[in-house]
Design an enzyme around this catalytic site. Structure first.
Site, PDB file in Angstrom:
ATOM      1  N   ASP A   1      46.656   3.029   3.743  1.00 57.36           N
ATOM      2  CA  ASP A   1      46.403   3.396   2.623  1.00 57.36           C
ATOM      3  C   ASP A   1      44.748   3.085   2.723  1.00 57.36           C
ATOM      4  O   ASP A   1      44.298   1.728   2.485  1.00 57.36           O
ATOM      5  CB  ASP A   1      46.849   2.878   1.153  1.00 57.36           C
ATOM      6  CG  ASP A   1      46.434   3.384   0.103  1.00 57.36           C
ATOM      7  OD1 ASP A   1      45.172   3.722  -0.046  1.00 57.36           O
ATOM      8  OD2 ASP A   1      47.111   3.298  -1.103  1.00 57.36           O
TER       9      ASP A   1
ATOM     10  N   LYS B   1      40.283   8.593  -6.639  1.00 57.86           N
ATOM     11  CA  LYS B   1      39.153   7.510  -6.585  1.00 57.86           C
ATOM     12  C   LYS B   1      38.118   7.935  -5.933  1.00 57.86           C
ATOM     13  O   LYS B   1      37.359   9.166  -6.571  1.00 57.86           O
ATOM     14  CB  LYS B   1      39.809   6.638  -5.798  1.00 57.86           C
ATOM     15  CG  LYS B   1      41.397   5.998  -6.250  1.00 57.86           C
ATOM     16  CD  LYS B   1      41.380   5.653  -7.600  1.00 57.86           C
ATOM     17  CE  LYS B   1      42.823   4.993  -8.176  1.00 57.86           C
ATOM     18  NZ  LYS B   1      43.490   6.046  -8.940  1.00 57.86           N
TER      19      LYS B   1
HETATM   20  N1  LCS Z   1      46.894   3.568  -3.725  1.00 57.31           N
HETATM   21  C1  LCS Z   1      45.816   2.969  -4.005  1.00 57.31           C
HETATM   22  C2  LCS Z   1      45.077   1.879  -3.307  1.00 57.31           C
HETATM   23  C3  LCS Z   1      45.687   3.127  -5.603  1.00 57.31           C
HETATM   24  O1  LCS Z   1      44.800   2.134  -6.048  1.00 57.31           O
HETATM   25  C4  LCS Z   1      46.305   4.065  -6.243  1.00 57.31           C
HETATM   26  C5  LCS Z   1      46.181   4.176  -7.819  1.00 57.31           C
HETATM   27  C6  LCS Z   1      47.209   4.583  -5.620  1.00 57.31           C
HETATM   28  C7  LCS Z   1      47.447   4.727  -4.314  1.00 57.31           C
HETATM   29  C8  LCS Z   1      47.962   5.857  -6.405  1.00 57.31           C
HETATM   30  O2  LCS Z   1      47.111   6.818  -6.432  1.00 57.31           O
HETATM   31  P1  LCS Z   1      47.304   8.063  -7.897  1.00 57.31           P
HETATM   32  O3  LCS Z   1      48.675   8.281  -8.087  1.00 57.31           O
HETATM   33  O4  LCS Z   1      46.897   7.192  -9.361  1.00 57.31           O
HETATM   34  O5  LCS Z   1      46.286   9.032  -7.581  1.00 57.31           O
HETATM   35  N2  LCS Z   1      45.631   3.054  -8.024  1.00 57.31           N
HETATM   36  C9  LCS Z   1      44.902   2.993  -9.616  1.00 57.31           C
HETATM   37  C10 LCS Z   1      44.414   1.870 -10.000  1.00 57.31           C
HETATM   38  O6  LCS Z   1      44.195   0.858  -9.356  1.00 57.31           O
HETATM   39  N3  LCS Z   1      44.246   1.974 -11.446  1.00 57.31           N
HETATM   40  O7  LCS Z   1      44.898   3.116 -11.740  1.00 57.31           O
HETATM   41  C11 LCS Z   1      45.373   4.039 -10.723  1.00 57.31           C
END
Ligand code: LCS
Length: 394
Positions: free
Chosen positions: A184, A209
């Protein structure tokens, strides 16, 4: 003939996935359509049989989505990318494609909270067993390997501790045992970390992000190195349906063009903010891979092209002092997510990592007082002044 892959990443970020369009449009049109008309019944049948190339239905293929996917594949150095509805949809696609009942997974213990609960909860329910391991010590991965280990899943830097994993060493261990390595790369972006060059087999991102970068899209992506893996993943994504839509693809594709400029500024700001926090009497510790005091500074220098824009810290006054800081800052917005142009601050134990449960959090060194900061592109002095004023109240 020179292709986009022959250029540097700075140029790729601007031009990858961009084609020649009707009316001389320099940006890709948004094909905001769910379905595509067939010329006649035989044409539709040929498309479905794969005898002719073309678009059928936007869960399967869409030109605006494909343009963004091509761009991501190029900038990550992969063969193909698959746009997903969220980062979690990307994580799910990878596990659903690679795992069966009876398989074993090794996962970094410090990862985004819902990734741990997806593995232990949903995939656990279907007979997949996961060990959450401190992958910052490669020997721990070696020890955890089993004959049925199919995937070693690494988040580096890990959310929210910023603990690093040596991708090259872990890949060698995983491959010796016949497992695939999934990285990731959300916290770094393809600009600051190149997992394929270090041995990873699959890369994924929450594009919510840094890649999109403007806190206005939820999206994810999976990047692979060959056509066979692409077809395997595409089949799963078509069936489970967690695809990105054309408008969000357009926004992400637009965001990519400024990734380098945004990351340059937010990384510079981060180093200044981290140094300020490190020198403040009310701060107990700061974790930022760009600080000399960072426990894995050498690995950061070797593996990453920059330290990024994420900082973790804890105040001497623990959780209560941290709450005062988070409640009083003005420029830093109290919100989860990260990697946008605006600076954010949040409390992992009660927010992003609440779902993990306290015991698993503490094992992963996600303490109750840990504060996570995502540094944006504002003026660094003003960001520091905001934190300074907040810290005076703590
Ligand atoms: N991988 C990482 C490293 C992440 O930080 C997040 C979301 C995801 C996958 C999942 O992505 P999403 O489905 O939200 O697009 N991280 C978040 C965080 O640290 N704060 O809010 C969401």
């Amino acid at each position: 003939m020179q292709t986009i892959r022959d250029f540097t990443i700075e140029t790729q970020l601007v031009h990858a996935g961009i084609d020649e369009y009707e009316f001389g449009s320099v940006v890709p049109p948004i094909y905001q359509t769910s379905t595509f008309r067939f010329k006649d019944v035989d044409h539709g049948a040929r498309l479905f049989k794969g005898e002719e190339d073309g678009y059928i239905y936007s869960r399967m293929r869409n030109p605006t989505v494909e343009a963004m996917e091509k761009a991501i594949a190029v900038i990550e150095g992969g063969s193909h990318a698959l746009g997903c509805a969220s980062g979690m949809a990307a994580v799910h696609t990878v596990f659903a494609a690679l795992l069966s009942a009876g398989d074993h997974v090794i996962c970094s213990e410090s990862v985004y909270g819902p990734t741990t609960t997806l593995l232990s909860g949903i995939f656990g329910k279907f007979g997949v067993q996961t060990d959450f391991v401190d992958t910052s010590v490669p020997e721990n991965v070696e020890r955890a390997m089993k004959p049925n280990t199919k995937v070693v899943y690494v988040e580096t830097p890990g959310n929210p501790t910023l603990v690093l994993t040596d991708i090259q060493k872990v890949s060698e261990i995983a491959h010796r045992g016949g497992a695939l390595v999934v990285v990731d790369n959300t916290f770094m972006s393809p600009l600051l970390q190149r997992p394929f060059e270090l041995g990873a087999d699959v890369i994924l991102h929450s594009m919510t992000k840094f890649l999109n970068g403007h806190a206005d899209v939820v999206a994810g992506v999976v990047v692979v190195k060959d056509e066979a893996r692409y077809r395997q993943f595409r089949k799963i994504l078509n069936q489970t349906g967690g695809v990105i839509d054309p408008f969000n693809s357009f926004l992400v594709h637009r965001g990519l063009k400024t990734l380098e400029l945004r990351l340059q500024r937010s990384s510079e700001n981060s180093l200044k903010v981290a140094r300020f926090l490190e020198g403040h009497s009310k701060v107990a510790w700061v974790a930022y891979p760009g600080l000399r005091s960072f426990a894995q500074y050498e690995l950061a220098q070797k593996q990453m092209k920059g330290a990024g824009a994420m900082i973790a810290c804890e105040l001497r006054g623990g959780l209560e002092a941290g709450k005062t800081l988070m409640n009083s800052v003005k420029l830093f917005q109290l919100a989860v997510s990260l990697g946008g142009v605006e600076s954010l601050i949040q409390h992992p134990a009660s927010m992003t990592h609440a779902s993990m449960g306290r015991e698993q959090r503490l094992q992963a060194k996600i303490t109750d007082g840990l504060i996570r900061v995502s540094v944006g592109i504002e003026n660094a002095d003003e960001l520091i002044a905001d934190l300074k004023a907040g810290l005076e109240l703590c």
